[in-house]
Write a protein that holds these residues in place. Structure first.
Motif, PDB file in Angstrom:
ATOM      1  N   VAL A   1       7.322  12.381  -1.732  1.00  0.00           N
ATOM      2  CA  VAL A   1       6.405  11.474  -2.411  1.00  0.00           C
ATOM      3  C   VAL A   1       5.624  10.573  -1.456  1.00  0.00           C
ATOM      4  O   VAL A   1       4.557  10.078  -1.805  1.00  0.00           O
ATOM      5  CB  VAL A   1       7.110  10.597  -3.471  1.00  0.00           C
ATOM      6  CG1 VAL A   1       7.532  11.418  -4.641  1.00  0.00           C
ATOM      7  CG2 VAL A   1       8.239   9.816  -2.882  1.00  0.00           C
ATOM      8  N   TRP A   2       6.115  10.353  -0.255  1.00  0.00           N
ATOM      9  CA  TRP A   2       5.414   9.476   0.682  1.00  0.00           C
ATOM     10  C   TRP A   2       4.322  10.198   1.448  1.00  0.00           C
ATOM     11  O   TRP A   2       3.590   9.579   2.188  1.00  0.00           O
ATOM     12  CB  TRP A   2       6.391   8.814   1.658  1.00  0.00           C
ATOM     13  CG  TRP A   2       7.217   9.772   2.448  1.00  0.00           C
ATOM     14  CD1 TRP A   2       6.889  10.340   3.651  1.00  0.00           C
ATOM     15  CD2 TRP A   2       8.494  10.275   2.115  1.00  0.00           C
ATOM     16  NE1 TRP A   2       7.878  11.153   4.085  1.00  0.00           N
ATOM     17  CE2 TRP A   2       8.894  11.150   3.145  1.00  0.00           C
ATOM     18  CE3 TRP A   2       9.339  10.083   1.039  1.00  0.00           C
ATOM     19  CZ2 TRP A   2      10.100  11.827   3.121  1.00  0.00           C
ATOM     20  CZ3 TRP A   2      10.540  10.760   1.029  1.00  0.00           C
ATOM     21  CH2 TRP A   2      10.911  11.611   2.053  1.00  0.00           C
ATOM     22  N   LYS A   3       4.192  11.513   1.241  1.00  0.00           N
ATOM     23  CA  LYS A   3       3.113  12.248   1.931  1.00  0.00           C
ATOM     24  C   LYS A   3       2.030  12.611   0.960  1.00  0.00           C
ATOM     25  O   LYS A   3       2.188  12.772  -0.188  1.00  0.00           O
ATOM     26  CB  LYS A   3       3.665  13.524   2.565  1.00  0.00           C
ATOM     27  CG  LYS A   3       4.537  13.205   3.769  1.00  0.00           C
ATOM     28  CD  LYS A   3       4.869  14.467   4.490  1.00  0.00           C
ATOM     29  CE  LYS A   3       5.654  14.153   5.748  1.00  0.00           C
ATOM     30  NZ  LYS A   3       5.932  15.332   6.510  1.00  0.00           N
TER      31      LYS A   3
ATOM     32  N   GLN B   1       0.827  -1.204   0.000  1.00  0.00           N
ATOM     33  CA  GLN B   1       0.000   0.000   0.000  1.00  0.00           C
ATOM     34  C   GLN B   1       0.862   1.255   0.000  1.00  0.00           C
ATOM     35  O   GLN B   1       0.559   2.222  -0.703  1.00  0.00           O
ATOM     36  CB  GLN B   1      -0.937   0.007   1.205  1.00  0.00           C
ATOM     37  CG  GLN B   1      -2.025  -1.044   1.123  1.00  0.00           C
ATOM     38  CD  GLN B   1      -2.747  -1.246   2.433  1.00  0.00           C
ATOM     39  OE1 GLN B   1      -2.368  -0.697   3.465  1.00  0.00           O
ATOM     40  NE2 GLN B   1      -3.799  -2.053   2.413  1.00  0.00           N
ATOM     41  N   ARG B   2       1.916   1.250   0.784  1.00  0.00           N
ATOM     42  CA  ARG B   2       2.808   2.414   0.825  1.00  0.00           C
ATOM     43  C   ARG B   2       3.479   2.649  -0.516  1.00  0.00           C
ATOM     44  O   ARG B   2       3.560   3.782  -0.988  1.00  0.00           O
ATOM     45  CB  ARG B   2       3.875   2.230   1.906  1.00  0.00           C
ATOM     46  CG  ARG B   2       3.336   2.361   3.304  1.00  0.00           C
ATOM     47  CD  ARG B   2       4.422   2.188   4.326  1.00  0.00           C
ATOM     48  NE  ARG B   2       3.865   2.200   5.656  1.00  0.00           N
ATOM     49  CZ  ARG B   2       4.551   1.932   6.744  1.00  0.00           C
ATOM     50  NH1 ARG B   2       5.832   1.641   6.653  1.00  0.00           N
ATOM     51  NH2 ARG B   2       3.981   1.961   7.924  1.00  0.00           N
TER      52      ARG B   2
ATOM     53  N   HIS C   1       1.641   6.516  -6.934  1.00  0.00           N
ATOM     54  CA  HIS C   1       0.502   7.369  -7.300  1.00  0.00           C
ATOM     55  C   HIS C   1       0.858   8.845  -7.129  1.00  0.00           C
ATOM     56  O   HIS C   1       0.592   9.663  -8.014  1.00  0.00           O
ATOM     57  CB  HIS C   1      -0.719   7.007  -6.457  1.00  0.00           C
ATOM     58  CG  HIS C   1      -1.864   7.948  -6.627  1.00  0.00           C
ATOM     59  ND1 HIS C   1      -2.683   7.921  -7.729  1.00  0.00           N
ATOM     60  CD2 HIS C   1      -2.324   8.937  -5.843  1.00  0.00           C
ATOM     61  CE1 HIS C   1      -3.593   8.868  -7.612  1.00  0.00           C
ATOM     62  NE2 HIS C   1      -3.397   9.502  -6.470  1.00  0.00           N
ATOM     63  N   ASN C   2       1.451   9.187  -5.979  1.00  0.00           N
ATOM     64  CA  ASN C   2       1.825  10.582  -5.721  1.00  0.00           C
ATOM     65  C   ASN C   2       2.834  11.080  -6.755  1.00  0.00           C
ATOM     66  O   ASN C   2       2.725  12.202  -7.246  1.00  0.00           O
ATOM     67  CB  ASN C   2       2.400  10.741  -4.310  1.00  0.00           C
ATOM     68  CG  ASN C   2       1.340  10.611  -3.242  1.00  0.00           C
ATOM     69  OD1 ASN C   2       0.148  10.645  -3.518  1.00  0.00           O
ATOM     70  ND2 ASN C   2       1.777  10.442  -2.005  1.00  0.00           N
ATOM     71  N   TRP C   3       3.800  10.251  -7.077  1.00  0.00           N
ATOM     72  CA  TRP C   3       4.811  10.660  -8.045  1.00  0.00           C
ATOM     73  C   TRP C   3       4.175  10.918  -9.409  1.00  0.00           C
ATOM     74  O   TRP C   3       4.446  11.934 -10.043  1.00  0.00           O
ATOM     75  CB  TRP C   3       5.898   9.591  -8.158  1.00  0.00           C
ATOM     76  CG  TRP C   3       6.981   9.998  -9.103  1.00  0.00           C
ATOM     77  CD1 TRP C   3       8.043  10.795  -8.840  1.00  0.00           C
ATOM     78  CD2 TRP C   3       7.064   9.654 -10.490  1.00  0.00           C
ATOM     79  NE1 TRP C   3       8.792  10.966  -9.966  1.00  0.00           N
ATOM     80  CE2 TRP C   3       8.221  10.278 -11.002  1.00  0.00           C
ATOM     81  CE3 TRP C   3       6.292   8.886 -11.337  1.00  0.00           C
ATOM     82  CZ2 TRP C   3       8.610  10.146 -12.320  1.00  0.00           C
ATOM     83  CZ3 TRP C   3       6.679   8.755 -12.649  1.00  0.00           C
ATOM     84  CH2 TRP C   3       7.835   9.384 -13.132  1.00  0.00           C
ATOM     85  N   ARG C   4       3.325   9.976  -9.860  1.00  0.00           N
ATOM     86  CA  ARG C   4       2.678  10.135 -11.167  1.00  0.00           C
ATOM     87  C   ARG C   4       1.790  11.378 -11.222  1.00  0.00           C
ATOM     88  O   ARG C   4       1.872  12.162 -12.160  1.00  0.00           O
ATOM     89  CB  ARG C   4       1.809   8.904 -11.490  1.00  0.00           C
ATOM     90  CG  ARG C   4       2.547   7.759 -12.104  1.00  0.00           C
ATOM     91  CD  ARG C   4       1.580   6.704 -12.660  1.00  0.00           C
ATOM     92  NE  ARG C   4       0.501   6.356 -11.740  1.00  0.00           N
ATOM     93  CZ  ARG C   4       0.582   5.398 -10.824  1.00  0.00           C
ATOM     94  NH1 ARG C   4       1.680   4.691 -10.698  1.00  0.00           N
ATOM     95  NH2 ARG C   4      -0.431   5.145 -10.042  1.00  0.00           N
TER      96      ARG C   4
END
Length: 80
Positions: A78-80, A37-38, A44-47
């Protein structure tokens, strides 16, 4: 107090082992899903941030965003 036969003791020990194994397997699966999931969220955030940074002013206006909004979003880890 009831005395257990050796067969009852073996069954009890087997049940305990089954429960322990089941718990360990469930915990491992939870940990695996958490990592999956992480990683999915990071991808997803990066894209989405990459695509957002490539929009022009007219497209941003259509979305109700400003260049400052985009800059703030793109600067996030990117992880936030």
């Amino acid at each position: 107090m009831k005395n257990c036969t050796s067969e009852e003791m073996n069954n009890h020990e087997k049940n305990q082992l089954d429960i322990t194994t089941s718990c360990k397997n469930s915990l491992a699966k939870l940990k695996e899903n958490t990592w999956k999931q992480r990683l999915a969220k990071i991808a997803h955030n990066w894209r989405t941030r990459n695509r957002l940074s490539q929009l022009n002013d007219a497209q941003l206006k259509d979305l109700g965003l400003t260049a400052a909004d985009v800059d703030q979003e793109v600067r996030k880890p990117v992880w936030k």
